[in-house]
Scaffold this motif. Structure first.
Motif, PDB file in Angstrom:
ATOM      1  N   UNK A 265     -12.117   9.827  -6.110  1.00  0.00           N
ATOM      2  CA  UNK A 265     -12.854   9.549  -4.877  1.00  0.00           C
ATOM      3  C   UNK A 265     -12.726  10.806  -4.027  1.00  0.00           C
ATOM      4  N   UNK A 266     -13.827  11.465  -3.769  1.00  0.00           N
ATOM      5  CA  UNK A 266     -13.802  12.734  -3.046  1.00  0.00           C
ATOM      6  C   UNK A 266     -14.058  12.483  -1.576  1.00  0.00           C
ATOM      7  N   UNK A 267     -13.111  12.894  -0.736  1.00  0.00           N
ATOM      8  CA  UNK A 267     -13.246  12.684   0.705  1.00  0.00           C
ATOM      9  C   UNK A 267     -13.762  13.947   1.392  1.00  0.00           C
ATOM     10  N   UNK A 268     -14.795  13.776   2.198  1.00  0.00           N
ATOM     11  CA  UNK A 268     -15.281  14.849   3.065  1.00  0.00           C
ATOM     12  C   UNK A 268     -14.802  14.561   4.471  1.00  0.00           C
ATOM     13  N   UNK A 295     -16.186   9.534  -0.226  1.00  0.00           N
ATOM     14  CA  UNK A 295     -15.679   8.919   1.000  1.00  0.00           C
ATOM     15  C   UNK A 295     -15.885   9.875   2.162  1.00  0.00           C
ATOM     16  N   UNK A 296     -16.067   9.313   3.353  1.00  0.00           N
ATOM     17  CA  UNK A 296     -16.073  10.100   4.586  1.00  0.00           C
ATOM     18  C   UNK A 296     -14.772   9.819   5.298  1.00  0.00           C
ATOM     19  N   UNK A 315     -19.331   5.852  -0.601  1.00  0.00           N
ATOM     20  CA  UNK A 315     -18.795   4.615  -1.153  1.00  0.00           C
ATOM     21  C   UNK A 315     -17.711   4.022  -0.265  1.00  0.00           C
ATOM     22  N   UNK A 316     -17.035   4.878   0.505  1.00  0.00           N
ATOM     23  CA  UNK A 316     -15.894   4.469   1.333  1.00  0.00           C
ATOM     24  C   UNK A 316     -15.951   5.222   2.655  1.00  0.00           C
ATOM     25  N   UNK A 317     -15.580   4.548   3.742  1.00  0.00           N
ATOM     26  CA  UNK A 317     -15.294   5.266   4.977  1.00  0.00           C
ATOM     27  C   UNK A 317     -13.840   4.995   5.347  1.00  0.00           C
ATOM     28  N   UNK A 318     -13.176   6.021   5.887  1.00  0.00           N
ATOM     29  CA  UNK A 318     -11.784   5.898   6.318  1.00  0.00           C
ATOM     30  C   UNK A 318     -11.747   6.013   7.841  1.00  0.00           C
ATOM     31  N   UNK A 319     -11.299   4.942   8.484  1.00  0.00           N
ATOM     32  CA  UNK A 319     -11.269   4.894   9.938  1.00  0.00           C
ATOM     33  C   UNK A 319     -10.070   5.693  10.427  1.00  0.00           C
ATOM     34  N   UNK A 320     -10.307   6.636  11.309  1.00  0.00           N
ATOM     35  CA  UNK A 320      -9.253   7.540  11.773  1.00  0.00           C
ATOM     36  C   UNK A 320      -8.165   6.797  12.532  1.00  0.00           C
TER      37      UNK A 320
END
Length: 408
Positions: A265-268, A295-296, A315-320
């Motif tokens: 899963x590649x996060x930008x 993912x963002x 596909x995924x968002x990561x909430x800060x």
């Protein structure tokens, strides 16, 4: 002078031209003195075949050093009147006969070099008044020079720390659990880059410093390689955080091509602007077709998240963590996270909450329908062997399965 000058060098050249014309001498120059070598950095001259930018000689045999050592005065209308000056090469070639030299001193009192003017003939009118003009011009030159000097010192300091680290393979990596908020089971880990403690800097600062000296892409790829090495030591997917610009490099593409993309899963990062979305999407397309998930990261912490999400369809968002911390007692944060969850699930995107530190935060996130969480409440970062190995629960409709992440 046979080369293109920087804006700062041209400003120095203008000051030198003022000095040469005002004193009616043959040459004016700024020299850099590094303790062993004198370098003519900027030259204004009527006889260019004798005086060229870049010319170097041993500092100890220069007129400038003799002036600094007080063996000769700063103003010499006729070098023949000063035996110590006549011993030096400049008295023979290019056969200087009049000379004035003043130091260029930076704001901390350190010596950068000298601001000089010279003639091929004697000049009985050369005086302390001319030295005063040179002092003023040298002070102006110091103001122009200092920003680049400090910038170079900073580059050298950063490089001095980073070069050995990169030669040794890059930052170390520790793992932090990512859990299903519904069951509490670990479904992955985030791999966090760690730098030497005596640097006293957060990882994002270290990566930013590397980018500031042109070493950021290489450092990121090394971090990705360290994360990839963990694939055989952890269950589940591995998400690797990379800046959009690094993703477009050949080195990053070659690394990803060697990896089992259906486990990545590649996060930008949300913080990083994207200069060319079409190029980014073109780079991602074959990777995603081969199984890579996107993912963002850091959603809600900066300016780019909605644009990233709309354009890239992650596909995924990561909430800060900045909007997770304390949301149990802040109705505005609660509403914001709830809105992000509703938006994400409406787009068939999974949600990970970062920085979960308390049971109360965990409970509210569960109530909001957040899929996964990570933070000290669920486990602190540590080596791979410190993680409890559990079978990951089934992930519904795994277009958006969660994962393991590496933070760069």
């Amino acid at each position: 002078m046979g080369r293109d000058r920087s804006a700062a060098e041209q400003q120095i050249a203008d000051l030198l031209h003022t000095a040469r014309k005002s004193l009616r001498l043959s040459v004016a120059f700024l020299s850099r003195l590094d303790g062993t070598t004198q370098t003519l950095e900027v030259v204004d001259t009527s006889v260019p075949f004798l005086f060229q930018e870049g010319y170097q000689q041993r500092q100890e045999v220069t007129l400038c050093q003799a002036v600094l050592d007080k063996k000769v005065p700063q103003v010499m209308p006729n070098l023949k009147d000063f035996p110590e000056a006549m011993k030096l090469p400049a008295a023979r070639m290019p056969r200087l006969r009049s000379y004035v030299s003043v130091p260029v001193t930076l704001s901390d009192g350190s010596l950068y070099g000298t601001f000089c003017a010279a003639g091929l003939t004697t000049d009985k009118d050369l005086s302390q008044r001319d030295k005063a003009l040179m002092d003023v011009l040298a002070s102006a030159a110091a103001v122009i020079i200092e920003p680049e000097v400090r910038s170079q010192e900073r580059r050298e300091e950063i490089s001095g720390r980073l070069d050995p680290l990169m030669a040794a393979g890059g930052p170390t990596v520790v793992l932090q659990p990512i859990v299903s908020l519904a069951t509490g089971e670990r479904v992955g880990t985030e791999a966090l880059s760690r730098f030497p403690g005596d640097w006293g800097m957060a990882p994002d600062v270290c990566f930013a410093e590397a980018h500031s000296i042109g070493a950021g892409h290489r450092l990121e790829v090394l971090a990705l390689e360290r994360a990839a090495a963990l694939l055989d030591r952890v269950d589940g997917y591995v998400s690797m955080n990379v800046s959009p610009a690094t993703l477009l490099t050949r080195e990053c593409g070659e690394l990803l091509a060697r990896l089992p993309l259906d486990r990545i899963l590649l996060e930008l990062s949300e913080h990083d602007q994207v200069a060319d979305y079409p190029a980014l999407l073109a780079a991602l397309a074959p990777l995603r077709a081969a199984g890579l998930r996107l993912a963002i990261d850091d959603v809600g912490a900066g300016f780019s998240s909605l644009r990233h999400i709309v354009v890239t369809s992650p596909d995924v968002i990561k909430v800060d963590r900045s909007i997770v911390a304390g949301l149990d007692s802040d109705p505005v944060l609660t509403k914001l996270v709830g809105s992000l969850v509703e938006f994400a699930h409406g787009c068939d995107v999974q949600v990970v909450a970062e920085g979960v530190e308390t049971a109360a935060e965990h409970a509210v996130l569960c109530g909001l329908g957040v899929d996964y969480g990570q933070g000290w409440y669920h486990g602190r970062p540590g080596p791979p062997e410190a993680l409890e190995v559990r079978a990951a629960p089934a992930i519904p409709a795994p277009r958006r399965p969660l994962a393991t992440a590496v933070e760069v």
